[in-house]
Write a protein that holds these residues in place. Structure first.
Motif, PDB file in Angstrom:
ATOM      1  N   GLU A   1      37.980 -41.337 167.276  1.00  0.00           N
ATOM      2  CA  GLU A   1      37.521 -39.999 167.649  1.00  0.00           C
ATOM      3  C   GLU A   1      36.037 -39.812 167.352  1.00  0.00           C
ATOM      4  N   ALA A   2      35.587 -40.407 166.224  1.00  0.00           N
ATOM      5  CA  ALA A   2      34.175 -40.272 165.842  1.00  0.00           C
ATOM      6  C   ALA A   2      33.263 -40.947 166.863  1.00  0.00           C
ATOM      7  N   ARG A   3      33.654 -42.152 167.306  1.00  0.00           N
ATOM      8  CA  ARG A   3      32.837 -42.858 168.303  1.00  0.00           C
ATOM      9  C   ARG A   3      32.836 -42.120 169.634  1.00  0.00           C
ATOM     10  N   LEU A   4      34.005 -41.575 170.003  1.00  0.00           N
ATOM     11  CA  LEU A   4      34.084 -40.799 171.240  1.00  0.00           C
ATOM     12  C   LEU A   4      33.230 -39.534 171.125  1.00  0.00           C
ATOM     13  N   THR A   5      33.219 -38.939 169.932  1.00  0.00           N
ATOM     14  CA  THR A   5      32.390 -37.751 169.702  1.00  0.00           C
ATOM     15  C   THR A   5      30.916 -38.073 169.890  1.00  0.00           C
ATOM     16  N   TRP A   6      30.484 -39.216 169.370  1.00  0.00           N
ATOM     17  CA  TRP A   6      29.079 -39.608 169.516  1.00  0.00           C
ATOM     18  C   TRP A   6      28.722 -39.791 170.984  1.00  0.00           C
ATOM     19  N   SER A   7      29.630 -40.390 171.749  1.00  0.00           N
ATOM     20  CA  SER A   7      29.372 -40.556 173.180  1.00  0.00           C
ATOM     21  C   SER A   7      29.261 -39.201 173.871  1.00  0.00           C
ATOM     22  N   PHE A   8      30.178 -38.299 173.543  1.00  0.00           N
ATOM     23  CA  PHE A   8      30.130 -36.971 174.132  1.00  0.00           C
ATOM     24  C   PHE A   8      28.923 -36.183 173.641  1.00  0.00           C
ATOM     25  N   PHE A   9      28.466 -36.448 172.402  1.00  0.00           N
ATOM     26  CA  PHE A   9      27.304 -35.733 171.892  1.00  0.00           C
ATOM     27  C   PHE A   9      26.063 -36.066 172.719  1.00  0.00           C
ATOM     28  N   LYS A  10      25.877 -37.336 173.003  1.00  0.00           N
ATOM     29  CA  LYS A  10      24.726 -37.730 173.825  1.00  0.00           C
ATOM     30  C   LYS A  10      24.809 -37.072 175.197  1.00  0.00           C
ATOM     31  N   GLN A  11      26.039 -36.979 175.702  1.00  0.00           N
ATOM     32  CA  GLN A  11      26.224 -36.351 177.001  1.00  0.00           C
ATOM     33  C   GLN A  11      26.032 -34.843 176.916  1.00  0.00           C
ATOM     34  N   SER A  12      26.536 -34.212 175.825  1.00  0.00           N
ATOM     35  CA  SER A  12      26.466 -32.763 175.701  1.00  0.00           C
ATOM     36  C   SER A  12      25.025 -32.280 175.583  1.00  0.00           C
ATOM     37  N   PHE A  13      24.182 -33.095 174.950  1.00  0.00           N
ATOM     38  CA  PHE A  13      22.765 -32.740 174.830  1.00  0.00           C
ATOM     39  C   PHE A  13      22.143 -32.602 176.216  1.00  0.00           C
ATOM     40  N   LEU A  14      22.484 -33.536 177.083  1.00  0.00           N
ATOM     41  CA  LEU A  14      21.944 -33.492 178.444  1.00  0.00           C
ATOM     42  C   LEU A  14      22.607 -32.389 179.268  1.00  0.00           C
ATOM     43  N   LYS A  15      23.916 -32.214 179.065  1.00  0.00           N
ATOM     44  CA  LYS A  15      24.626 -31.196 179.820  1.00  0.00           C
ATOM     45  C   LYS A  15      24.117 -29.796 179.480  1.00  0.00           C
ATOM     46  N   GLN A  16      23.740 -29.593 178.214  1.00  0.00           N
ATOM     47  CA  GLN A  16      23.199 -28.299 177.821  1.00  0.00           C
ATOM     48  C   GLN A  16      21.892 -28.008 178.553  1.00  0.00           C
TER      49      GLN A  16
END
Length: 529
Positions: free
Chosen positions: A238-253
């Motif tokens: 879950e932590a690794r998936l969170t990091w992947s989504f974090f990089k994506q969420s920064f751009l999505k924001q």
């Protein structure tokens, strides 16, 4: 939980969330109309653009990735590790609040204190409110995974009503308080929201109802971060998936709030124009936010539960694949028809809506053109919400990482296009840039969906094809209502306006009747779910 049960509860969650969004948007809509008569456009622009952007950025960057990672998969998991991971949103929120708060205070243009008083206090209050809201994140995720529909409805309704009552009271009694009014209202909103979730779980955990449902958390203490002997603090998958989504969420924001970042950092509009843009934007996004966003959030949970992330369509249970494909097709058809209806009728009734709502201040100048463009943008929002909802629920970590590079390039292109289009077309340029952004994202998501179902007999993208009869009626309605606007709107008196409204009502009624006759499968889905 069976896939059919998940679908039923997800549909109820989506409809309840949609009703909540109706409440939020209507309240905001009325609140803007009310405050316009007591406060300056500049003050509304600072609150609704500058300070709300600070709050939404902190909250989004701190929790979006955690939500997407922790909402995926089965409800049967090691919840201690998931809860530990979710509590990391709080220090992350403190970090972003401090960094962005300093930027908002020292690097951005400070409003004139005589027009917008107490700006510094507003920045501190909105940053603090983001941190307070993050304290409820473990409770929110638990409620969302287990589909506690009533809890979400009550919590968010109480918080919105409390905020509005306090705002209206202070605006009437102490209009000279400026940003103090909205700062106190924002702090009250997040406090009530978090307390509702906390109080509910304090009463629910250990109760006979929780035992009957075999709820995975037995005590309130288990909702706090804790170490498990001889085990890792968090689930590293879950932590690794969170990091992947974090990089994506920064751009999505950046893509989601791009126009506000351009307005805030590049000063392409003054605070008064920002206030008008935000009011028109709120009016244009009413349906997008109270229908499309709840559908996206709720059915993300459905697809994540029914299908397993990272597996091909052949490796999934075929009954679940068939159900997911059918639901996706009908969701696409539903949001497409809603989007087309808003686009067709929004064009001819934008000026009238703005004139009734805000008078000549909104209906003159670029206001009507802005709302017309937003009507088209709603169609893009509708399709993108559902396609990305499915795509993000099924992407594996590697696919998410690859998509991050696409988002990076798209973010840069979007900001450049926004800047230049705004210089050429004013605030309308923001909407045109957003249409381009959504079009690219839709192309990526539809490509993923087509590739995913390629080796199965299911073709859910056919949901993007309305019946020919309905499409023809949309074209006729667009032409009739456009002619009606030229002949009867909006400076020819109320009788002419009523004729214009009646023309639109007849065209809309004909469209809905045709929809009921030609889209029988969709109508059955909406009625049954």
């Amino acid at each position: 939980m069976a896939a059919q049960d998940v679908l039923g509860q997800t549909a109820r969650l989506a409809s309840s969330s949609a009703l909540l969004q109706v409440l939020f948007r209507v309240v905001t809509f009325g609140l803007n109309a009310f405050t316009l008569r007591y406060l300056s456009r500049e003050l509304i622009g600072v609150v609704n653009v500058r300070l709300t952007l600070l709050y939404s950025t902190v909250v989004f960057l701190a929790r979006e990735a955690f939500r997407r990672a922790c909402l995926s998969g089965s409800a049967k998991r090691n919840w201690t590790k998931t809860i530990n991971l979710l509590w990391l949103t709080v220090p992350l929120g403190v970090f972003w609040s401090l960094i962005l708060g300093l930027v908002w205070l020292h690097l951005l243009e400070v409003p004139d204190p005589s027009v917008v008083p107490h700006y510094q206090a507003g920045v501190v209050a909105f940053g603090l409110s983001a941190i307070i809201e993050l304290l409820g994140e473990p409770f929110w995720v638990l409620a969302q995974v287990h589909l506690f529909v009533r809890l979400k409805v009550i919590a968010e309704s109480l918080s919105v009503v409390s905020k509005c009552i306090l705002t209206v009271t202070l605006v009437i009694i102490y209009p000279h308080w400026g940003l103090y009014i909205f700062s106190l209202a924002q702090l009250l909103y997040v406090s009530v929201l978090v307390m509702c979730y906390v109080i509910y779980f304090v009463m629910f955990l250990g109760s006979p109802e929780a035992t009957k449902k075999s709820f995975p958390v037995a005590r309130v203490k288990a909702l706090l971060p804790s170490w498990v002997e001889d085990e890792t603090f968090v689930n590293w998958r879950e932590a690794r998936l969170t990091w992947s989504f974090f990089k994506q969420s920064f751009l999505k924001q950046i893509l989601t709030e791009g126009e506000r970042y351009v307005m805030t950092f590049l000063n392409v509009l003054n605070f008064g124009d920002q206030g008008v843009y935000d009011i028109v934007n709120n009016l244009g996004s009413l349906v997008a936010r109270f229908i499309f966003l709840p559908i996206e959030e709720s059915f993300y949970v459905f697809f994540a539960k029914v299908l397993e992330r990272g597996k091909t369509v052949k490796d999934q249970k075929q009954d679940d694949v068939a159900m997911a494909a059918n639901v996706l097709e009908l969701l696409l058809k539903l949001v497409l028809l809603i989007g087309l209806t808003i686009t067709v009728f929004g064009y001819a009734y934008s000026q009238l809506a703005l004139d009734i709502y805000g008078g000549s201040m909104l209906s003159s100048g670029t206001g009507p053109d802005l709302l017309r463009c937003y009507s088209l943008y709603v169609l893009f929002l509708a399709v993108n919400g559902v396609t990305e909802c499915f795509t993000f629920a099924l992407m594996c970590k590697e696919e998410v990482d690859r998509y991050n590079f696409v988002m990076l390039a798209l973010s840069f292109i979007f900001l450049c296009i926004s800047y230049f289009l705004t210089h050429w077309y004013g605030s309308v340029g923001f909407i045109l840039a957003n249409c381009f952004n959504m079009g690219i994202r839709i192309a990526h998501s539809t490509h993923y969906i087509f590739h995913y179902f390629r080796e199965s007999p299911h073709r859910p993208l056919t949901g993007l094809l309305p019946s020919p009869a309905l499409l023809l009626l949309y074209i006729i309605s667009a032409a009739v209502t456009a002619c009606s606007e030229v002949l009867f709107c909006c400076d020819k008196g109320w009788m002419a306006r009523l004729i214009h409204i009646s023309t639109g009502a007849l065209c809309l009624a004909a469209t809905l009747v045709t929809m009921f006759c030609t889209e029988t499968k969709l109508i059955h889905f909406v009625r049954s779910q």
